[in-house]
Design an enzyme around this catalytic site. Structure first.
Site, PDB file in Angstrom:
ATOM      1  N   ARG A 147       0.892  -1.222  -0.178  1.00  0.00           N
ATOM      2  CA  ARG A 147      -0.116  -0.099   0.098  1.00  0.00           C
ATOM      3  C   ARG A 147       0.922   1.333   0.034  1.00  0.00           C
ATOM      4  O   ARG A 147       1.730   1.218   1.001  1.00  0.00           O
ATOM      5  CB  ARG A 147      -0.853  -0.002   1.222  1.00  0.00           C
ATOM      6  CG  ARG A 147      -1.903   1.247   1.288  1.00  0.00           C
ATOM      7  CD  ARG A 147      -2.435   1.059   2.573  1.00  0.00           C
ATOM      8  NE  ARG A 147      -1.900   2.282   3.296  1.00  0.00           N
ATOM      9  CZ  ARG A 147      -2.497   2.851   4.357  1.00  0.00           C
ATOM     10  NH1 ARG A 147      -3.933   2.358   4.907  1.00  0.00           N
ATOM     11  NH2 ARG A 147      -2.059   3.641   5.183  1.00  0.00           N
ATOM     12  N   TYR A 159      -2.527  12.062   7.524  1.00  0.00           N
ATOM     13  CA  TYR A 159      -3.087  10.693   8.445  1.00  0.00           C
ATOM     14  C   TYR A 159      -2.224   9.411   7.477  1.00  0.00           C
ATOM     15  O   TYR A 159      -2.731   9.405   6.198  1.00  0.00           O
ATOM     16  CB  TYR A 159      -4.262  10.979   8.394  1.00  0.00           C
ATOM     17  CG  TYR A 159      -4.590   9.392   9.299  1.00  0.00           C
ATOM     18  CD1 TYR A 159      -4.332   9.150  10.493  1.00  0.00           C
ATOM     19  CD2 TYR A 159      -5.281   8.160   8.739  1.00  0.00           C
ATOM     20  CE1 TYR A 159      -4.269   7.907  11.196  1.00  0.00           C
ATOM     21  CE2 TYR A 159      -5.535   7.037   9.266  1.00  0.00           C
ATOM     22  CZ  TYR A 159      -5.307   6.979  10.449  1.00  0.00           C
ATOM     23  OH  TYR A 159      -5.345   5.684  10.945  1.00  0.00           O
ATOM     24  N   ASP A 209      -4.993   3.971  -0.155  1.00  0.00           N
ATOM     25  CA  ASP A 209      -6.204   4.164   0.722  1.00  0.00           C
ATOM     26  C   ASP A 209      -6.214   5.628   0.869  1.00  0.00           C
ATOM     27  O   ASP A 209      -5.501   6.660   0.990  1.00  0.00           O
ATOM     28  CB  ASP A 209      -5.674   3.762   2.218  1.00  0.00           C
ATOM     29  CG  ASP A 209      -6.676   3.712   3.216  1.00  0.00           C
ATOM     30  OD1 ASP A 209      -8.111   4.004   2.870  1.00  0.00           O
ATOM     31  OD2 ASP A 209      -6.610   3.038   4.252  1.00  0.00           O
ATOM     32  N   HIS A 211      -8.943   6.892   2.839  1.00  0.00           N
ATOM     33  CA  HIS A 211      -9.290   7.063   4.204  1.00  0.00           C
ATOM     34  C   HIS A 211     -10.606   7.779   4.013  1.00  0.00           C
ATOM     35  O   HIS A 211     -10.709   8.849   4.871  1.00  0.00           O
ATOM     36  CB  HIS A 211      -8.249   7.774   5.055  1.00  0.00           C
ATOM     37  CG  HIS A 211      -6.992   7.229   5.284  1.00  0.00           C
ATOM     38  ND1 HIS A 211      -7.110   6.106   5.979  1.00  0.00           N
ATOM     39  CD2 HIS A 211      -5.814   7.292   4.816  1.00  0.00           C
ATOM     40  CE1 HIS A 211      -5.799   5.523   6.042  1.00  0.00           C
ATOM     41  NE2 HIS A 211      -5.271   6.143   5.327  1.00  0.00           N
ATOM     42  N   GLU A 235      -8.776   2.350  -1.678  1.00  0.00           N
ATOM     43  CA  GLU A 235      -9.773   1.836  -0.609  1.00  0.00           C
ATOM     44  C   GLU A 235     -10.388   3.251  -0.149  1.00  0.00           C
ATOM     45  O   GLU A 235      -9.848   4.147  -0.134  1.00  0.00           O
ATOM     46  CB  GLU A 235      -8.482   1.342   0.413  1.00  0.00           C
ATOM     47  CG  GLU A 235      -8.967   1.076   1.807  1.00  0.00           C
ATOM     48  CD  GLU A 235      -8.007   0.593   2.655  1.00  0.00           C
ATOM     49  OE1 GLU A 235      -7.073  -0.199   2.443  1.00  0.00           O
ATOM     50  OE2 GLU A 235      -8.303   0.774   4.128  1.00  0.00           O
ATOM     51  N   GLU A 261     -13.684  -1.339   6.523  1.00  0.00           N
ATOM     52  CA  GLU A 261     -12.768  -1.503   7.929  1.00  0.00           C
ATOM     53  C   GLU A 261     -13.788  -0.770   8.880  1.00  0.00           C
ATOM     54  O   GLU A 261     -13.697  -1.131  10.218  1.00  0.00           O
ATOM     55  CB  GLU A 261     -11.662  -0.821   8.109  1.00  0.00           C
ATOM     56  CG  GLU A 261     -11.436   0.714   7.440  1.00  0.00           C
ATOM     57  CD  GLU A 261      -9.977   1.120   7.272  1.00  0.00           C
ATOM     58  OE1 GLU A 261      -9.329   0.480   6.766  1.00  0.00           O
ATOM     59  OE2 GLU A 261      -9.571   1.930   8.019  1.00  0.00           O
ATOM     60  N   ARG A 282     -13.595  -5.371   3.453  1.00  0.00           N
ATOM     61  CA  ARG A 282     -12.492  -5.175   4.304  1.00  0.00           C
ATOM     62  C   ARG A 282     -13.017  -5.530   5.991  1.00  0.00           C
ATOM     63  O   ARG A 282     -12.376  -4.980   6.746  1.00  0.00           O
ATOM     64  CB  ARG A 282     -11.877  -3.953   4.083  1.00  0.00           C
ATOM     65  CG  ARG A 282     -10.902  -3.880   3.211  1.00  0.00           C
ATOM     66  CD  ARG A 282     -10.186  -2.626   2.888  1.00  0.00           C
ATOM     67  NE  ARG A 282      -9.530  -1.888   3.901  1.00  0.00           N
ATOM     68  CZ  ARG A 282      -8.620  -2.361   4.730  1.00  0.00           C
ATOM     69  NH1 ARG A 282      -7.972  -3.713   4.373  1.00  0.00           N
ATOM     70  NH2 ARG A 282      -7.966  -1.587   5.781  1.00  0.00           N
ATOM     71  N   GLU A 338      -4.454  -7.477   5.278  1.00  0.00           N
ATOM     72  CA  GLU A 338      -3.647  -6.109   5.617  1.00  0.00           C
ATOM     73  C   GLU A 338      -2.764  -6.590   6.782  1.00  0.00           C
ATOM     74  O   GLU A 338      -3.122  -7.293   7.630  1.00  0.00           O
ATOM     75  CB  GLU A 338      -4.267  -5.077   6.004  1.00  0.00           C
ATOM     76  CG  GLU A 338      -3.683  -3.863   6.545  1.00  0.00           C
ATOM     77  CD  GLU A 338      -4.468  -2.542   6.948  1.00  0.00           C
ATOM     78  OE1 GLU A 338      -5.643  -2.922   6.948  1.00  0.00           O
ATOM     79  OE2 GLU A 338      -3.776  -1.429   6.986  1.00  0.00           O
ATOM     80  N   TRP A 401     -14.224  11.566   7.064  1.00  0.00           N
ATOM     81  CA  TRP A 401     -12.867  10.727   7.844  1.00  0.00           C
ATOM     82  C   TRP A 401     -13.425   9.385   7.789  1.00  0.00           C
ATOM     83  O   TRP A 401     -14.355   9.105   8.249  1.00  0.00           O
ATOM     84  CB  TRP A 401     -12.679  11.341   9.003  1.00  0.00           C
ATOM     85  CG  TRP A 401     -11.618  10.739   9.842  1.00  0.00           C
ATOM     86  CD1 TRP A 401     -11.587  10.576  11.241  1.00  0.00           C
ATOM     87  CD2 TRP A 401     -10.529  10.125   9.818  1.00  0.00           C
ATOM     88  NE1 TRP A 401     -10.803  10.198  11.945  1.00  0.00           N
ATOM     89  CE2 TRP A 401     -10.031   9.601  10.833  1.00  0.00           C
ATOM     90  CE3 TRP A 401      -9.663   9.811   8.654  1.00  0.00           C
ATOM     91  CZ2 TRP A 401      -8.586   8.979  11.190  1.00  0.00           C
ATOM     92  CZ3 TRP A 401      -8.496   9.119   8.679  1.00  0.00           C
ATOM     93  CH2 TRP A 401      -7.998   8.795   9.717  1.00  0.00           C
TER      94      TRP A 401
HETATM   95  O1  KDG Z   1      -8.058   3.071  13.953  1.00  0.00           O
HETATM   96  C1  KDG Z   1      -8.106   3.179  12.439  1.00  0.00           C
HETATM   97  C2  KDG Z   1      -6.984   2.857  11.697  1.00  0.00           C
HETATM   98  O2  KDG Z   1      -6.858   1.359  11.762  1.00  0.00           O
HETATM   99  C3  KDG Z   1      -7.248   2.786   9.971  1.00  0.00           C
HETATM  100  O3  KDG Z   1      -7.340   4.237   9.774  1.00  0.00           O
HETATM  101  C4  KDG Z   1      -6.085   2.554   9.320  1.00  0.00           C
HETATM  102  O4  KDG Z   1      -7.042   2.825   7.283  1.00  0.00           O
HETATM  103  C5  KDG Z   1      -6.554   2.381   7.995  1.00  0.00           C
HETATM  104  C6  KDG Z   1      -5.981   1.021   7.343  1.00  0.00           C
HETATM  105  O5  KDG Z   1      -6.245   0.876   6.235  1.00  0.00           O
HETATM  106  O6  KDG Z   1      -5.282   0.227   7.928  1.00  0.00           O
HETATM  107 MG    MG Z   2      -7.920   2.016   5.600  1.00  0.00          MG
END
Ligand code: KDG
Ligand code: MG
Length: 401
Positions: A147, A159, A209, A211, A235, A261, A282, A338, A401
């Site tokens: 990634r 981030y 990603d 996010h 992602e 996630e 995910r 991951e 976010w």
């Molecule tokens: O707690 C949140 C994180 O695990 C996340 O932001 C990490 O986006 C993430 C990822 O794909 O691992």
């Molecule tokens: Mg992520």
């Protein structure tokens, strides 16, 4: 056999983790990860105050019945706190059942469907050359999938960007704030991915990603712009609450999409899966109701040619990673897992049998999940309040976010 003891262990070996430990009257123990990053004590209290009294004396073999009791019996269904608490109980019960059977858990889930679990590692850096260097480091270590993230010119503290292969998603104290610009990101991200492919080639899987930071039309534009770089997935291009947003992205791009996630139940991803709006789901053991419920989500995904790609950042403990690997190695529609290695302190508190080999993780052959907790050591690392960061647009508005 009956559950004789249940204990919630909160510790912070490098970061916060919440772990449920169940002990039977035969002396068997089972572990479940109950960590919800930045909201850890809500789950610890949900378990201690509302779940543990229901477990005393119950038959640990009744995994599905216990799941239904905790889910339907609560009346208040779904949501990250509830589903994480249920996940911990479910995972601990599967650990006990597999230990009682003397088998690694994957044997009870139908046995192996593959020789190992393909993982992706994290490469990031402040600049594109830094990220390229981090990718080369991972490829040299044997990773087959990476990634790639990088800092965005003009923005600081983006981030998920650090030097190296692991980052800590939360910081101690109150939330750190940074400024976000979608315009700057949309200019920069295609450049990053283009450079990766032109400098390092196409012989490894490349992931990125977003996010949850874009609107559907912005995400559609990004997906189109990066099609030639053959991403394994893009992602979380947009927040997943509004599932229809993914339809719009799909109408514009063939870049594969991964989501899940932050989703907690099969009902949260039903439309995304059954309408084939995504390519990878995910959801994780810890945040989606445990091994039992995750298998239902993955079973639904199998029907629609959606593959799995479970979340595995460092805020998911080695207990979750162990459980994930047993599921990954057994389900027919596995895609990728991951993998961000934990800190040395975390690994010491949670000794485990899983290990990295040639771009893949192996769950190991220990009976159960193959992970334990060193409680004495855990006590030396007390909980420390920590939060995920917050991003604001230039005018101060809190960004998605
Ligand atoms: O707690 C949140 C994180 O695990 C996340 O932001 C990490 O986006 C993430 C990822 O794909 O691992
Ligand atoms: Mg992520």
């Amino acid at each position: 056999m009956a559950i004789a003891d249940a204990k919630v262990i909160v510790c912070s070996p490098g970061r916060n983790f919440v772990t449920l430990k169940l002990t039977t009257d035969d002396g068997l123990t089972g572990l479940g990860d109950a960590t919800l990053n930045g909201r850890e004590l809500a789950v610890a209290s949900y378990l201690t105050e509302h779940v543990l009294p229901l477990l005393q004396g119950r038959d640990p073999d009744r995994i599905e019945d216990t799941w239904q009791l905790l889910y339907k019996g609560a009346y208040w269904r779904r949501g990250p706190v509830t589903m994480t608490a249920i996940a911990a109980v479910d995972s601990a019960l599967w650990d006990i059942k597999a230990k009682a059977a003397g088998m690694p858990l994957y044997q009870l889930l139908g046995g192996r469907s593959r020789e190992g679990v393909l993982v992706y590692g994290h490469a990031s850096g402040e600049t594109i050359p830094d990220t390229l260097e981090a990718i080369e480091g991972l490829l040299q270590r044997g990773y087959r999938a990476v990634r790639a993230q990088s800092g965005v010119p003009g923005l600081s503290g983006v981030y998920g960007v650090t030097r190296g292969i692991s980052y800590e998603p939360a910081t101690a104290g109150l939330p750190q704030e940074s400024v976000w610009s979608t315009e700057a990101y949309l200019r920069h991200a295609p450049e990053l991915l283009a450079e990766v492919r032109s400098r390092l080639g196409f012989d490894f899987h490349l992931l990125h990603d977003v996010h949850h930071r874009l609107t559907p039309i912005e995400a559609a534009r990004l997906g189109k712009a990066v099609e030639d770089y053959g991403l394994f997935w893009l992602e979380d291009p947009v927040p997943a609450e509004h599932q229809d947003g993914y339809r719009l992205i799909r109408q514009h791009t063939t870049t594969p999409i991964a989501v899940g996630e932050v989703l907690n139940s099969v009902w949260d991803c039903e439309r995304l899966i059954s309408e084939q709006l995504i390519d990878y789901i995910r959801t994780s053991v810890v945040h989606a109701g445990g091994i039992s419920h995750l298998r239902k989500i993955f079973g639904l995904a199998e029907l629609y040619d959606v593959r799995t790609g479970s979340h595995g950042a460092t805020d998911l403990s080695p207990v979750c990673m162990s459980a994930a690997l047993h599921v990954d190695v057994s389900v027919p529609n596995f895609g990728i897992q991951e993998y961000m290695p934990h800190s040395a302190e975390t690994d010491e508190v949670f000794p485990h049998s899983y290990h990295f080999e040639d771009g893949h993780l192996q769950p190991g052959e220990e009976p159960g999940l193959g992970v334990e907790i060193d409680e004495e050591l855990a006590e030396r690392y007390p909980y420390r309040r920590a939060y995920l960061p917050v991003a604001r647009r230039g005018d101060g508005t809190v960004h998605s976010w």
